[in-house]
Design a protein around this motif. Sequence first.
Motif, short mmCIF file in Angstrom:
data_model
loop_
_atom_site.label_atom_id
_atom_site.label_comp_id
_atom_site.label_asym_id
_atom_site.label_seq_id
_atom_site.Cartn_x
_atom_site.Cartn_y
_atom_site.Cartn_z
N MET A 1 2.69 41.38 40.50
CA MET A 1 3.07 40.50 39.39
C MET A 1 2.66 39.06 39.69
O MET A 1 2.79 38.60 40.81
N ALA A 2 2.15 38.38 38.68
CA ALA A 2 1.67 37.01 38.89
C ALA A 2 2.84 36.05 39.13
O ALA A 2 3.89 36.18 38.52
N ARG A 3 2.62 35.10 40.01
CA ARG A 3 3.62 34.07 40.30
C ARG A 3 3.45 32.92 39.32
O ARG A 3 2.33 32.51 39.04
N SER A 4 4.53 32.37 38.84
CA SER A 4 4.39 31.22 37.93
C SER A 4 4.14 29.93 38.72
O SER A 4 3.58 28.98 38.20
N LYS A 5 4.57 29.92 39.99
CA LYS A 5 4.30 28.76 40.84
C LYS A 5 3.63 29.24 42.12
O LYS A 5 3.91 30.34 42.60
N PRO A 6 2.75 28.42 42.70
CA PRO A 6 1.99 28.88 43.87
C PRO A 6 2.79 28.88 45.17
O PRO A 6 3.78 28.15 45.30
N ASN A 7 2.34 29.70 46.10
CA ASN A 7 2.84 29.66 47.47
C ASN A 7 1.81 28.96 48.34
O ASN A 7 0.63 29.34 48.33
N ILE A 8 2.25 27.96 49.08
CA ILE A 8 1.33 27.18 49.91
C ILE A 8 1.79 27.23 51.36
O ILE A 8 2.93 26.86 51.67
N LEU A 9 0.92 27.74 52.21
CA LEU A 9 1.23 27.76 53.64
C LEU A 9 0.75 26.46 54.27
O LEU A 9 -0.42 26.08 54.11
N VAL A 10 1.63 25.78 54.98
CA VAL A 10 1.27 24.57 55.72
C VAL A 10 1.39 24.90 57.19
O VAL A 10 2.49 25.13 57.70
N THR A 11 0.23 24.97 57.88
CA THR A 11 0.24 25.40 59.27
C THR A 11 -0.40 24.35 60.16
O THR A 11 -0.88 23.31 59.69
N GLY A 12 -0.38 24.59 61.46
CA GLY A 12 -0.93 23.64 62.43
C GLY A 12 -0.08 23.64 63.69
O GLY A 12 1.05 24.14 63.70
N THR A 13 -0.63 23.05 64.72
CA THR A 13 0.03 22.94 66.02
C THR A 13 1.35 22.18 65.90
O THR A 13 1.43 21.24 65.10
N PRO A 14 2.38 22.57 66.66
CA PRO A 14 3.61 21.77 66.65
C PRO A 14 3.30 20.29 66.87
O PRO A 14 2.54 19.94 67.77
N GLY A 15 3.88 19.44 66.02
CA GLY A 15 3.67 18.00 66.14
C GLY A 15 2.65 17.42 65.18
O GLY A 15 2.56 16.20 65.03
N VAL A 16 1.88 18.25 64.49
CA VAL A 16 0.88 17.70 63.56
C VAL A 16 1.54 17.11 62.30
O VAL A 16 0.91 16.36 61.57
N GLY A 17 2.80 17.48 62.06
CA GLY A 17 3.50 16.88 60.92
C GLY A 17 3.78 17.83 59.77
O GLY A 17 4.01 17.39 58.64
N LYS A 18 3.86 19.11 60.05
CA LYS A 18 4.10 20.11 58.98
C LYS A 18 5.41 19.84 58.25
O LYS A 18 5.47 19.86 57.02
N THR A 19 6.48 19.65 59.02
CA THR A 19 7.80 19.51 58.41
C THR A 19 7.91 18.20 57.62
O THR A 19 8.42 18.18 56.50
N THR A 20 7.38 17.13 58.18
CA THR A 20 7.36 15.83 57.49
C THR A 20 6.61 15.97 56.17
O THR A 20 7.07 15.51 55.12
N PHE A 21 5.45 16.59 56.24
CA PHE A 21 4.60 16.78 55.06
C PHE A 21 5.30 17.66 54.01
O PHE A 21 5.34 17.32 52.82
N CYS A 22 5.87 18.76 54.44
CA CYS A 22 6.52 19.69 53.51
C CYS A 22 7.75 19.06 52.85
O CYS A 22 8.00 19.29 51.67
N GLU A 23 8.50 18.27 53.62
CA GLU A 23 9.66 17.60 53.03
C GLU A 23 9.23 16.64 51.93
O GLU A 23 9.82 16.60 50.85
N ALA A 24 8.17 15.89 52.19
CA ALA A 24 7.65 14.95 51.18
C ALA A 24 7.14 15.71 49.96
O ALA A 24 7.40 15.33 48.81
N LEU A 25 6.45 16.80 50.22
CA LEU A 25 5.88 17.58 49.11
C LEU A 25 6.97 18.28 48.29
O LEU A 25 6.89 18.31 47.05
N ALA A 26 7.98 18.78 48.96
CA ALA A 26 9.09 19.43 48.24
C ALA A 26 9.82 18.41 47.38
O ALA A 26 10.30 18.73 46.29
N GLY A 27 9.86 17.16 47.85
CA GLY A 27 10.51 16.10 47.09
C GLY A 27 9.76 15.69 45.84
O GLY A 27 10.36 15.17 44.90
#
Length: 173
Positions: A1-27
Amino acid sequence: MARSKPNILVTGTPGVGKTTFCEALAGSTQLQHLEVSKMVRERRLYKEWDDELDCSIFDEEMVYDALEPLLEAGGCLIDFHSSAFLDDGLLDLVVVLRADTSTLYDRLERRHYPESKVKQNVEAEIFQTCLDEAREAFEETELAIWELPHDTEEHMQEALERVQEFAQSYTPG
Ligand code: ADP
Ligand code: MN
Ligand code: MN
């Protein structure tokens, strides 16, 4: 079934800023931030322990099973250093954040990681382990993989704009 909103994986080495980036993006979007390492810890999605690094080794199947229903509903930002255990059919975009060696070194030191763990992560970034993992996992698929620098505030703003644009223009199908 098609998703109405996309799923985006944010990956990278610990410390590259995934959580900081995702928090800003979720906001700034309607996407839900899934901090997978926290889920692994809180829900004990592991069976093994790495004695040398003193951290858990996540169990691919347990993490997959925890994520699957959320990803089927769509609109998730998956914040995790690993990607190969995920199914491309559950994802719409993969973002691999990158940082320079000195940037990453400073960030991990500030985190008070033991020297061996700092060294291991800096080496993983130099050898672009996370990028290669994503490329190899999804090379036979149509899934877009964006490698984006994340050393500075300006880098983060550029990355945010690009991913916001992607999320806004996403159409199910
Ligand atoms: P990860 O989730 O990938 O381990 P974090 O989001 O915890 O990384 O970020 C690690 C550190 O780097 C934090 O102190 C954060 O404030 C800082 N940081 C993250 N992204 C940037 C950036 N683009 N510019 C400057 N500092 C950043
Ligand atoms: Mn994190
Ligand atoms: Mn598949």
